[in-house]
Design a protein around this motif. Structure first.
Motif, mmCIF file in Angstrom:
data_model
loop_
_atom_site.group_PDB
_atom_site.id
_atom_site.type_symbol
_atom_site.label_atom_id
_atom_site.label_comp_id
_atom_site.label_asym_id
_atom_site.label_seq_id
_atom_site.Cartn_x
_atom_site.Cartn_y
_atom_site.Cartn_z
ATOM 1 N N GLU A 59 54.147 63.926 82.095
ATOM 2 C CA GLU A 59 55.000 65.049 82.330
ATOM 3 C C GLU A 59 55.128 64.957 84.005
ATOM 4 N N ALA A 60 54.513 64.529 84.680
ATOM 5 C CA ALA A 60 54.518 64.455 86.060
ATOM 6 C C ALA A 60 55.534 63.335 86.527
ATOM 7 N N PHE A 61 55.610 62.179 85.801
ATOM 8 C CA PHE A 61 56.455 61.129 86.005
ATOM 9 C C PHE A 61 57.733 61.469 85.645
ATOM 10 N N GLU A 62 58.017 62.355 84.341
ATOM 11 C CA GLU A 62 59.419 62.650 84.050
ATOM 12 C C GLU A 62 59.989 63.543 85.188
ATOM 13 N N PHE A 63 59.296 64.690 85.830
ATOM 14 C CA PHE A 63 59.592 65.561 86.832
ATOM 15 C C PHE A 63 60.009 64.864 87.717
ATOM 16 N N ILE A 64 59.236 63.831 88.459
ATOM 17 C CA ILE A 64 59.495 63.119 89.652
ATOM 18 C C ILE A 64 60.684 62.386 89.334
ATOM 19 N N ASP A 81 73.992 50.429 90.898
ATOM 20 C CA ASP A 81 73.111 51.478 91.163
ATOM 21 C C ASP A 81 71.695 51.352 91.606
ATOM 22 N N GLU A 82 71.269 52.289 92.501
ATOM 23 C CA GLU A 82 70.072 51.989 93.240
ATOM 24 C C GLU A 82 69.407 53.456 93.405
ATOM 25 N N ARG A 83 68.076 53.421 92.868
ATOM 26 C CA ARG A 83 67.377 54.651 93.008
ATOM 27 C C ARG A 83 66.976 55.208 94.336
ATOM 28 N N ASP A 84 66.511 56.243 94.603
ATOM 29 C CA ASP A 84 65.683 56.580 96.068
ATOM 30 C C ASP A 84 64.540 55.794 96.254
ATOM 31 N N TYR A 85 63.732 55.813 95.053
ATOM 32 C CA TYR A 85 62.489 55.275 95.048
ATOM 33 C C TYR A 85 62.463 54.311 93.974
ATOM 34 N N PRO A 86 61.757 53.212 94.172
ATOM 35 C CA PRO A 86 61.667 51.966 92.945
ATOM 36 C C PRO A 86 60.792 52.733 91.662
ATOM 37 N N LEU A 87 61.343 52.763 90.436
ATOM 38 C CA LEU A 87 60.526 53.257 89.448
ATOM 39 C C LEU A 87 59.105 52.623 89.390
ATOM 40 N N GLU A 88 58.827 51.448 89.514
ATOM 41 C CA GLU A 88 57.443 50.750 89.544
ATOM 42 C C GLU A 88 56.522 51.417 90.499
ATOM 43 N N ARG A 91 55.436 54.773 89.704
ATOM 44 C CA ARG A 91 54.821 54.689 88.326
ATOM 45 C C ARG A 91 53.359 54.473 88.651
ATOM 46 N N GLU A 92 53.124 53.326 89.681
ATOM 47 C CA GLU A 92 51.820 52.652 89.772
ATOM 48 C C GLU A 92 51.100 53.576 90.908
ATOM 49 N N ALA A 93 51.967 54.355 91.881
ATOM 50 C CA ALA A 93 51.197 55.303 92.710
ATOM 51 C C ALA A 93 50.629 56.414 91.931
ATOM 52 N N LEU A 94 51.502 56.941 90.982
ATOM 53 C CA LEU A 94 50.871 58.082 90.161
ATOM 54 C C LEU A 94 49.589 57.796 89.399
ATOM 55 N N LEU A 95 49.726 56.445 88.694
ATOM 56 C CA LEU A 95 48.759 56.096 87.701
ATOM 57 C C LEU A 95 47.293 55.887 88.805
ATOM 58 N N ASN A 96 47.677 55.350 89.779
ATOM 59 C CA ASN A 96 46.547 55.038 90.861
ATOM 60 C C ASN A 96 45.839 56.281 91.053
ATOM 61 N N LYS A 166 51.869 45.787 93.478
ATOM 62 C CA LYS A 166 53.066 46.106 92.755
ATOM 63 C C LYS A 166 53.771 47.164 93.719
ATOM 64 N N ILE A 167 53.295 48.242 94.218
ATOM 65 C CA ILE A 167 53.792 48.979 95.029
ATOM 66 C C ILE A 167 54.477 48.278 96.238
ATOM 67 N N LEU A 168 53.697 47.560 96.840
ATOM 68 C CA LEU A 168 54.207 46.929 98.172
ATOM 69 C C LEU A 168 55.219 45.871 97.854
ATOM 70 N N THR A 169 55.185 45.139 96.681
ATOM 71 C CA THR A 169 56.042 44.103 96.211
ATOM 72 C C THR A 169 57.472 44.787 95.954
ATOM 73 N N SER A 170 57.541 45.990 95.203
ATOM 74 C CA SER A 170 58.719 46.800 94.972
ATOM 75 C C SER A 170 59.615 47.076 96.235
ATOM 76 N N TYR A 171 59.010 47.155 97.407
ATOM 77 C CA TYR A 171 59.928 47.571 98.445
ATOM 78 C C TYR A 171 59.956 46.276 99.367
ATOM 79 N N GLU A 172 59.418 45.069 99.010
ATOM 80 C CA GLU A 172 59.702 44.037 100.003
ATOM 81 C C GLU A 172 61.078 43.567 100.095
ATOM 82 N N LYS A 173 61.719 43.388 99.014
ATOM 83 C CA LYS A 173 63.284 43.007 98.934
ATOM 84 C C LYS A 173 64.053 44.140 99.786
#
Length: 270
Positions: A59-64, A81-88, A91-96, A166-173
């Motif tokens: 539910e938190a992931f859906e809200f965010i 199309d590009e989101r404000d934040y990478p979905l991955e 997801r990983e920050a929430l699960l962590n 994964k969090i760091l890699t999703s921002y590297e590019k």
């Protein structure tokens, strides 16, 4: 018996704390707060997610994700199309934050959403014996191994400590870097808003030359104090304080209390 293998039922045939965390009777919650601007001053929205940790995460992931805006750009006739934040990263920050927090603390897992960033804050800090540097290298030691095993069996996480990577890699590019912080009893992951950061970068070329000089100095020093900036630009304390205040308001820099001199602050590039 599968319930015993998973750790949901103990040798006494009673349900365990793990079973409680995964049930609707779970007494831990996840709170999401949405703020106006970049400071914790005005609430725009807030949600508290209760029940099973699996339900809270979903539910938190859906809200965010509903707040994760899409911005379109065009390369010729091709729309991107590009989101404000990478979905991955979300997801990983929430699960962590949920899987690796310390559940002997009664406080909620916190997620704060600002115009320029999302903060994920979980209780417990890093497992004893590990450091933030070792976590960044990919070393993994779960605080809640049986809980992590449940999430692994559901294909929500991987067996090894790849979440932070994964969090760091999703921002590297994109050329941005999330901030990972650890204090006694707390762990924080800060994801920068891609489009907010791009707008700031575009505006740097248009700001006062003095701002640019100070920014370059801060970047070169990887963080510096007001006194060092005064010496570098050869201006009075009053003038430098004014400049730094303006730059803070423009979200060009951020300040933190100096870890060595607790009476002073260090300034960093946002």
């Amino acid at each position: 018996m599968l319930e015993k293998t998973l750790g949901l039922v103990g040798e006494d045939d009673l349900y365990t704390n793990l079973a409680l965390l995964l049930s609707e009777q779970c007494n831990h919650t996840l709170k999401v707060a949405v703020f106006e601007g970049i400071e914790k001053n005005i609430f725009k929205d807030r949600k508290e997610f209760k029940g099973s940790l699996l339900k809270q995460v979903a539910e938190a992931f859906e809200f965010i994700n509903l707040l994760n805006k899409t911005e379109a750009t065009f390369e010729g006739l091709t729309r991107k199309d590009e989101r404000d934040y990478p979905l991955e990263a979300i997801r990983e920050a929430l699960l962590n934050a949920v899987v690796h927090r310390e559940y002997s603390f009664s406080g909620s897992t916190l997620i704060n959403i600002y115009e320029n960033r999302i903060e994920f804050i979980s209780l417990g800090g890093i497992v004893s014996g590990l450091s933030l540097d070792s976590i960044m290298l990919g070393v993994s030691q779960s605080r809640n191994e049986r809980l992590a095993n449940i999430f692994y069996r559901l294909h929500l996480i991987e067996a090894y400590g790849t979440g932070i990577k994964k969090i760091l890699t999703s921002y590297e590019k994109i050329g941005l870097k999330p901030i990972i912080k650890s204090e006694i009893g707390a762990f924080q992951v800060i994801l920068p808003n891609i489009h907010y950061s791009k707008k700031i970068e575009e505006n740097i070329s248009e700001i006062k030359p003095l701002y640019k000089d100070i920014l370059d100095f801060i970047i070169k020093k990887n963080g510096t104090t007001r006194k060092e900036i005064e010496k570098y630009v050869n201006l009075s304390q009053t003038r430098v304080i004014t400049l730094l205040k303006e730059m803070l308001e423009l979200n060009l820099i951020e300040k933190e209390r100096d870890k060595i001199d607790r009476r002073a602050y260090k300034y960093y590039r946002k």
